[in-house]
Design a protein around this motif. Structure first.
Motif, PDB file in Angstrom:
ATOM      1  N   TYR A   7      30.749  24.986  43.058  1.00 48.98           N
ATOM      2  CA  TYR A   7      31.525  26.173  42.681  1.00 48.98           C
ATOM      3  C   TYR A   7      30.636  27.206  41.992  1.00 48.98           C
ATOM      4  O   TYR A   7      30.654  28.398  42.335  1.00 48.98           O
ATOM      5  CB  TYR A   7      32.670  25.754  41.749  1.00 48.98           C
ATOM      6  N   LEU A  25      40.764  33.043  39.996  1.00 52.95           N
ATOM      7  CA  LEU A  25      41.464  31.759  39.976  1.00 52.95           C
ATOM      8  C   LEU A  25      42.562  31.746  38.917  1.00 52.95           C
ATOM      9  O   LEU A  25      43.627  31.143  39.125  1.00 52.95           O
ATOM     10  CB  LEU A  25      40.482  30.615  39.740  1.00 52.95           C
ATOM     11  N   SER A  29      46.580  31.274  39.819  1.00 46.77           N
ATOM     12  CA  SER A  29      47.387  30.215  39.206  1.00 46.77           C
ATOM     13  C   SER A  29      48.748  30.721  38.742  1.00 46.77           C
ATOM     14  O   SER A  29      49.666  29.924  38.522  1.00 46.77           O
ATOM     15  CB  SER A  29      46.642  29.588  38.021  1.00 46.77           C
ATOM     16  N   LEU A 349      43.901  33.162  48.209  1.00 46.95           N
ATOM     17  CA  LEU A 349      42.567  33.055  47.615  1.00 46.95           C
ATOM     18  C   LEU A 349      41.536  33.757  48.488  1.00 46.95           C
ATOM     19  O   LEU A 349      40.673  34.495  47.987  1.00 46.95           O
ATOM     20  CB  LEU A 349      42.196  31.583  47.431  1.00 46.95           C
ATOM     21  N   TRP A 387      37.817  26.906  46.730  1.00 44.84           N
ATOM     22  CA  TRP A 387      39.121  26.253  46.906  1.00 44.84           C
ATOM     23  C   TRP A 387      39.103  24.828  46.347  1.00 44.84           C
ATOM     24  O   TRP A 387      40.035  24.423  45.639  1.00 44.84           O
ATOM     25  CB  TRP A 387      39.498  26.252  48.386  1.00 44.84           C
ATOM     26  N   TYR A 390      39.286  24.924  42.672  1.00 48.46           N
ATOM     27  CA  TYR A 390      40.634  25.310  42.232  1.00 48.46           C
ATOM     28  C   TYR A 390      41.572  24.107  42.299  1.00 48.46           C
ATOM     29  O   TYR A 390      42.383  23.891  41.385  1.00 48.46           O
ATOM     30  CB  TYR A 390      41.155  26.457  43.110  1.00 48.46           C
ATOM     31  N   LYS A 393      40.638  21.716  39.479  1.00 52.77           N
ATOM     32  CA  LYS A 393      41.066  22.297  38.208  1.00 52.77           C
ATOM     33  C   LYS A 393      42.566  22.125  37.998  1.00 52.77           C
ATOM     34  O   LYS A 393      43.036  22.002  36.856  1.00 52.77           O
ATOM     35  CB  LYS A 393      40.684  23.789  38.189  1.00 52.77           C
ATOM     36  N   ASN A 394      43.323  22.107  39.087  1.00 50.11           N
ATOM     37  CA  ASN A 394      44.778  21.961  39.006  1.00 50.11           C
ATOM     38  C   ASN A 394      45.233  20.510  39.184  1.00 50.11           C
ATOM     39  O   ASN A 394      46.431  20.247  39.373  1.00 50.11           O
ATOM     40  CB  ASN A 394      45.443  22.847  40.059  1.00 50.11           C
TER      41      ASN A 394
END
Length: 418
Positions: A7, A25, A29, A349, A387, A390, A393-394
């Protein structure tokens, strides 16, 4: 190299164009997609008296494991939502009322018939959207509902829509997230009509009566959805695009555009900028038509990417209400939700990772060579690394790893359903 390292390396490619990927990002969100519940049970619903699917709708396939009741459907949604990055909304139809075995006609539905949905949404921090179900019912058997020449039939559906708006208001008040209540009807004729104006006049009068009911816009927003044709209504559809756009503009409500509800050569991506010039908010149902309004699962294809570009480049993420509308019974239904929802978010995105201001400048200065070159080169920029980060991270599976979750769920849960 791990996902975070990839990333950090990839985002430098976008930073060359002034794109703050971390900020992008964070903005992504906050985008809520309205995920439709009816993919989970093939638009069957929970009515005590089951009605055959009608209104030009066809859920094809017989993949095992569809939800048979509210508990199973919510459990399936929990699984799908655990695989989709972000916090979203769930879109319900009136046929998903839970009446504890009591037969309740649609015009008599009340907020308490959706209490289990509200309790579930509160527990999970979700919003709910709503739709009156104006199809698959004996009073829709001849293909005419709000435009029917039979006043008794019209009045029934008027009462149903008014009940639905009250339920939408209840959702918004209970959940602290405004509900979108959308009206779509299948009305039309299979062959060339001898009177086009009459049904549309009756539809207008029915809508006028429905919207005369006072509903707090803080909790519920109204919209109307057009369609170019349907099975059994190939020659004439009462609720055309021109009708509903005009009606919505005159009455200060929203017009909803479904990506499958136009002629095969029309695309909603081309319509969106025109709608945004004249409307504070616009609603979408995103689907994938294959030769007709066939409601296939969304792909990460050119049209969905172009649609998302129009939303993003026009700074309309807060003005376009994005809902999904597909139902494929030929594949695992959890996978269908996951593929379609992730592709919708992925397309947003992609649009946000595009130097839209630079491309606009090139167009305005007539530099079409550089504009085309950059548009093509950005197709192979390393968005996949962004992606994946992301998703991580989620706290949802990265890349195709979500499929293992679906396979496990099919083995432990779906395979046990007869």
């Amino acid at each position: 190299m791990n996902i975070k390292e990839k990333y950090e390396m990839s985002k430098k490619e976008y930073e060359k164009w002034g794109l703050d990927v971390d900020k992008i990002l964070e903005e992504l969100s906050r985008v809520k997609i309205s995920i439709h519940c009816w993919q989970g049970d093939d638009v069957t619903g929970f009515e005590k008296t089951q009605n055959a699917l009608s209104g030009g709708i066809a859920a094809t396939g017989n993949y095992p494991g569809k939800a048979r009741n509210g508990e199973e459907l919510r459990k399936d949604l929990d699984k799908a939502l655990s695989l989709i990055p972000g916090k979203h909304k769930v879109n319900l139809h009136a046929i998903y009322a839970e009446t504890d075995g009591e037969v309740v006609e649609r015009d008599q539905l009340k907020p308490e018939h959706f209490k289990k949905w509200v309790d579930w949404a509160k527990k999970n921090g979700l919003g709910l959207d709503f739709n009156p179900t104006i199809f698959s019912h004996p009073k829709a058997a001849d293909g005419l509902t709000l435009s029917s020449p039979n006043k008794e039939i019209r009045d029934f559906w008027i009462r149903h829509c008014m009940a639905s708006r009250s339920i939408g208001e209840y959702f918004g008040r209970e959940l602290g997230q405004t509900c979108l209540t959308n009206i779509w009807i299948p009305d039309g004729y299979k062959d060339v009509p001898s009177d086009r104006m009459g049904p549309r006049k009756r539809l207008k009068e029915s809508l006028d009566e429905i919207f005369s009911q006072k509903i707090d816009k803080k909790y519920n927003l109204d919209c109307v959805e057009s369609k170019v044709f349907g099975l059994g209504a190939e020659a004439y559809t009462v609720g055309s695009s021109e009708f509903y756009i005009s009606y919505a503009a005159r009455n200060n409500i929203m017009s909803l555009m479904d990506t499958g509800h136009y002629h095969p050569t029309e695309v909603v991506s081309d319509k969106l900028s025109a709608m945004l010039l004249f409307n504070d908010k616009v609603a979408l149902h995103v689907s994938r038509p294959v030769r007709w309004d066939s409601d296939h699962v969304i792909l990460f294809d050119d049209e969905i990417k172009e649609l998302s570009k129009e939303i993003v480049r026009n700074n309309a993420l807060g003005r376009v209400i994005i809902g999904l509308d597909f139902f494929d019974a030929s594949i695992n239904r959890i996978a269908a939700w996951t593929i379609g929802s992730r592709n919708m978010i992925k397309s947003l995105l992609s649009a946000m990772l595009t130097p839209n201001d630079k491309l606009k400048e090139l167009q305005d200065t007539g530099n079409f060579t550089e504009r085309l070159a950059l548009m093509e080169e950005f197709k192979t920029y390393p968005m996949g690394d962004i992606w994946n980060y992301y998703c991580e991270k989620n706290n949802v599976p990265v890349a195709e790893k979500w499929l293992d979750n679906v396979k496990d769920y099919e083995r432990t849960e779906l395979s046990k359903r007869s």
